[in-house]
Design a protein around this motif. Sequence first.
Motif, PDB file in Angstrom:
ATOM      1  N   ALA A 195      50.584  49.321  36.385  1.00  0.00           N
ATOM      2  CA  ALA A 195      49.704  48.304  35.803  1.00  0.00           C
ATOM      3  C   ALA A 195      49.270  47.290  36.844  1.00  0.00           C
ATOM      4  O   ALA A 195      48.079  46.963  36.966  1.00  0.00           O
ATOM      5  N   MET A 196      50.225  46.781  37.625  1.00  0.00           N
ATOM      6  CA  MET A 196      49.880  45.777  38.625  1.00  0.00           C
ATOM      7  C   MET A 196      48.990  46.353  39.717  1.00  0.00           C
ATOM      8  O   MET A 196      48.071  45.673  40.205  1.00  0.00           O
ATOM      9  N   ARG A 197      49.211  47.611  40.089  1.00  0.00           N
ATOM     10  CA  ARG A 197      48.354  48.238  41.100  1.00  0.00           C
ATOM     11  C   ARG A 197      46.911  48.332  40.625  1.00  0.00           C
ATOM     12  O   ARG A 197      45.976  48.263  41.423  1.00  0.00           O
ATOM     13  N   SER A 198      46.720  48.492  39.326  1.00  0.00           N
ATOM     14  CA  SER A 198      45.362  48.666  38.799  1.00  0.00           C
ATOM     15  C   SER A 198      44.521  47.400  38.902  1.00  0.00           C
ATOM     16  O   SER A 198      43.300  47.447  38.819  1.00  0.00           O
ATOM     17  N   MET A 199      45.176  46.244  39.071  1.00  0.00           N
ATOM     18  CA  MET A 199      44.441  44.983  39.131  1.00  0.00           C
ATOM     19  C   MET A 199      43.590  44.856  40.387  1.00  0.00           C
ATOM     20  O   MET A 199      42.452  44.391  40.334  1.00  0.00           O
ATOM     21  N   VAL A 200      44.145  45.239  41.519  1.00  0.00           N
ATOM     22  CA  VAL A 200      43.522  44.922  42.807  1.00  0.00           C
ATOM     23  C   VAL A 200      42.094  45.442  42.931  1.00  0.00           C
ATOM     24  O   VAL A 200      41.171  44.678  43.254  1.00  0.00           O
ATOM     25  N   PRO A 201      41.820  46.731  42.666  1.00  0.00           N
ATOM     26  CA  PRO A 201      40.434  47.195  42.814  1.00  0.00           C
ATOM     27  C   PRO A 201      39.468  46.580  41.813  1.00  0.00           C
ATOM     28  O   PRO A 201      38.258  46.587  42.034  1.00  0.00           O
ATOM     29  N   ALA A 202      39.987  46.031  40.709  1.00  0.00           N
ATOM     30  CA  ALA A 202      39.117  45.430  39.696  1.00  0.00           C
ATOM     31  C   ALA A 202      38.817  43.962  39.974  1.00  0.00           C
ATOM     32  O   ALA A 202      37.938  43.375  39.339  1.00  0.00           O
ATOM     33  N   GLN A 203      39.502  43.357  40.930  1.00  0.00           N
ATOM     34  CA  GLN A 203      39.286  41.949  41.253  1.00  0.00           C
ATOM     35  C   GLN A 203      38.135  41.810  42.266  1.00  0.00           C
ATOM     36  O   GLN A 203      38.322  41.434  43.415  1.00  0.00           O
ATOM     37  N   THR A 204      36.944  42.101  41.795  1.00  0.00           N
ATOM     38  CA  THR A 204      35.788  42.134  42.694  1.00  0.00           C
ATOM     39  C   THR A 204      35.407  40.753  43.224  1.00  0.00           C
ATOM     40  O   THR A 204      35.019  40.615  44.382  1.00  0.00           O
ATOM     41  N   LEU A 205      35.511  39.719  42.395  1.00  0.00           N
ATOM     42  CA  LEU A 205      35.175  38.377  42.859  1.00  0.00           C
ATOM     43  C   LEU A 205      36.185  37.890  43.887  1.00  0.00           C
ATOM     44  O   LEU A 205      35.824  37.246  44.873  1.00  0.00           O
ATOM     45  N   ASN A 206      37.450  38.202  43.682  1.00  0.00           N
ATOM     46  CA  ASN A 206      38.460  37.808  44.659  1.00  0.00           C
ATOM     47  C   ASN A 206      38.288  38.560  45.969  1.00  0.00           C
ATOM     48  O   ASN A 206      38.502  38.000  47.044  1.00  0.00           O
ATOM     49  N   ALA A 207      37.892  39.829  45.892  1.00  0.00           N
ATOM     50  CA  ALA A 207      37.623  40.595  47.104  1.00  0.00           C
ATOM     51  C   ALA A 207      36.473  39.970  47.883  1.00  0.00           C
ATOM     52  O   ALA A 207      36.440  40.003  49.121  1.00  0.00           O
ATOM     53  N   ASP A 208      35.519  39.377  47.141  1.00  0.00           N
ATOM     54  CA  ASP A 208      34.345  38.744  47.739  1.00  0.00           C
ATOM     55  C   ASP A 208      34.667  37.389  48.348  1.00  0.00           C
ATOM     56  O   ASP A 208      34.100  37.005  49.376  1.00  0.00           O
ATOM     57  N   THR A 209      35.593  36.643  47.705  1.00  0.00           N
ATOM     58  CA  THR A 209      35.801  35.247  48.087  1.00  0.00           C
ATOM     59  C   THR A 209      37.228  34.897  48.522  1.00  0.00           C
ATOM     60  O   THR A 209      37.428  33.873  49.172  1.00  0.00           O
ATOM     61  N   HIS A 210      38.208  35.693  48.117  1.00  0.00           N
ATOM     62  CA  HIS A 210      39.633  35.416  48.393  1.00  0.00           C
ATOM     63  C   HIS A 210      40.043  34.045  47.864  1.00  0.00           C
ATOM     64  O   HIS A 210      40.825  33.327  48.492  1.00  0.00           O
ATOM     65  N   ALA A 211      39.531  33.680  46.681  1.00  0.00           N
ATOM     66  CA  ALA A 211      39.770  32.312  46.214  1.00  0.00           C
ATOM     67  C   ALA A 211      39.918  32.178  44.708  1.00  0.00           C
ATOM     68  O   ALA A 211      39.896  31.067  44.204  1.00  0.00           O
ATOM     69  N   VAL A 212      40.072  33.289  43.982  1.00  0.00           N
ATOM     70  CA  VAL A 212      40.132  33.172  42.525  1.00  0.00           C
ATOM     71  C   VAL A 212      41.339  33.920  41.963  1.00  0.00           C
ATOM     72  O   VAL A 212      41.892  34.817  42.601  1.00  0.00           O
ATOM     73  N   HIS A 213      41.731  33.508  40.759  1.00  0.00           N
ATOM     74  CA  HIS A 213      42.820  34.146  40.030  1.00  0.00           C
ATOM     75  C   HIS A 213      42.267  35.203  39.074  1.00  0.00           C
ATOM     76  O   HIS A 213      41.071  35.201  38.750  1.00  0.00           O
ATOM     77  N   ALA A 214      43.159  36.066  38.608  1.00  0.00           N
ATOM     78  CA  ALA A 214      42.773  37.084  37.634  1.00  0.00           C
ATOM     79  C   ALA A 214      43.821  37.172  36.537  1.00  0.00           C
ATOM     80  O   ALA A 214      45.009  36.927  36.756  1.00  0.00           O
ATOM     81  N   ALA A 215      43.351  37.513  35.350  1.00  0.00           N
ATOM     82  CA  ALA A 215      44.223  37.854  34.222  1.00  0.00           C
ATOM     83  C   ALA A 215      43.690  39.151  33.643  1.00  0.00           C
ATOM     84  O   ALA A 215      42.468  39.320  33.506  1.00  0.00           O
ATOM     85  N   ALA A 216      44.583  40.069  33.320  1.00  0.00           N
ATOM     86  CA  ALA A 216      44.148  41.388  32.871  1.00  0.00           C
ATOM     87  C   ALA A 216      45.056  41.895  31.761  1.00  0.00           C
ATOM     88  O   ALA A 216      46.160  41.396  31.555  1.00  0.00           O
TER      89      ALA A 216
END
Length: 274
Positions: free
Chosen positions: A141-162
């Motif tokens: 489950a935790m591994r699945s988050m990383v590729p879906a965090q497109t805004l964080n990949a773009d900016t390295h500055a945001v949180h995610a909840a999934a």
Amino acid sequence: MTDVSIPVARTAWRGHASVEGVRRVAEEAPVALTYGRTTHAVMLATPGDLEDFAYGFSLSEGIIASPADVTALEVVTVRDGIELRMDLAGDRQEALTRRQRHLAGPSGCGLCGLDSLAAAIRPVPRVPAGPTLTTGTIEAAMRSMVPAQTLNADTHAVHAAAFWTPTRGLVALREDVGRHNALDKLAGALARAETSVDHGIVLLSSRISVEMVQKAATLGATVVAAVSAPTALAIRTADAAGITLIGIVRPDGFEVFTHPDRIQQEPVAERHVA
């Protein structure tokens, strides 16, 4: 204001040399949540998925019980930011008006519209029994988050909840500069889709504070997992709510702080002797 990130000029130092270039940074804007044209709270948030934010914030703050309690919603850009203008069903609007008359002061991030210290640690609902999960499902489950965090990949500055389930995988993910906002956006998205969360995992890219546990309990989440650690109050609150609280999720494992009975060892493949 609709862009969630913008390009800015920057000077990067690599070793002893500087390089001029451009980096994308996360946008941040004041977002006012209004009910019946009265402002209830102003949050600094990423200006994306704002309808989800309006519904999720309203649910987690107990202003509404379901999306049907919002009879109208309009996202309006104004001079100083964005307004999420909501109209509520009559009884909900009356209850909110009574509540606002007792507010002691302005709202803050995570704990909005509180009029006493007791309200900050209000009792949380007891969540359903929920499923039993293997150690491998937590890691997957935790591994699945990383590729879906497109805004964080773009900016390295945001949180995610999934939200993730063993049968559907990653169901929904929302990002924001504020971790509370990201979870509210996720709650709104799931409520609007009529998705039950009692048989999956709520995933967080942040530390687990008590407000995050309170929001997860309101959502009905039975398992919450995060890359960082929980606070002591978050642990006590999760224990009272019946939530399995998992922190410090890494590729080599994780730590369970409450209700560990929902987690079991990954089954070992049977060995066949020739």
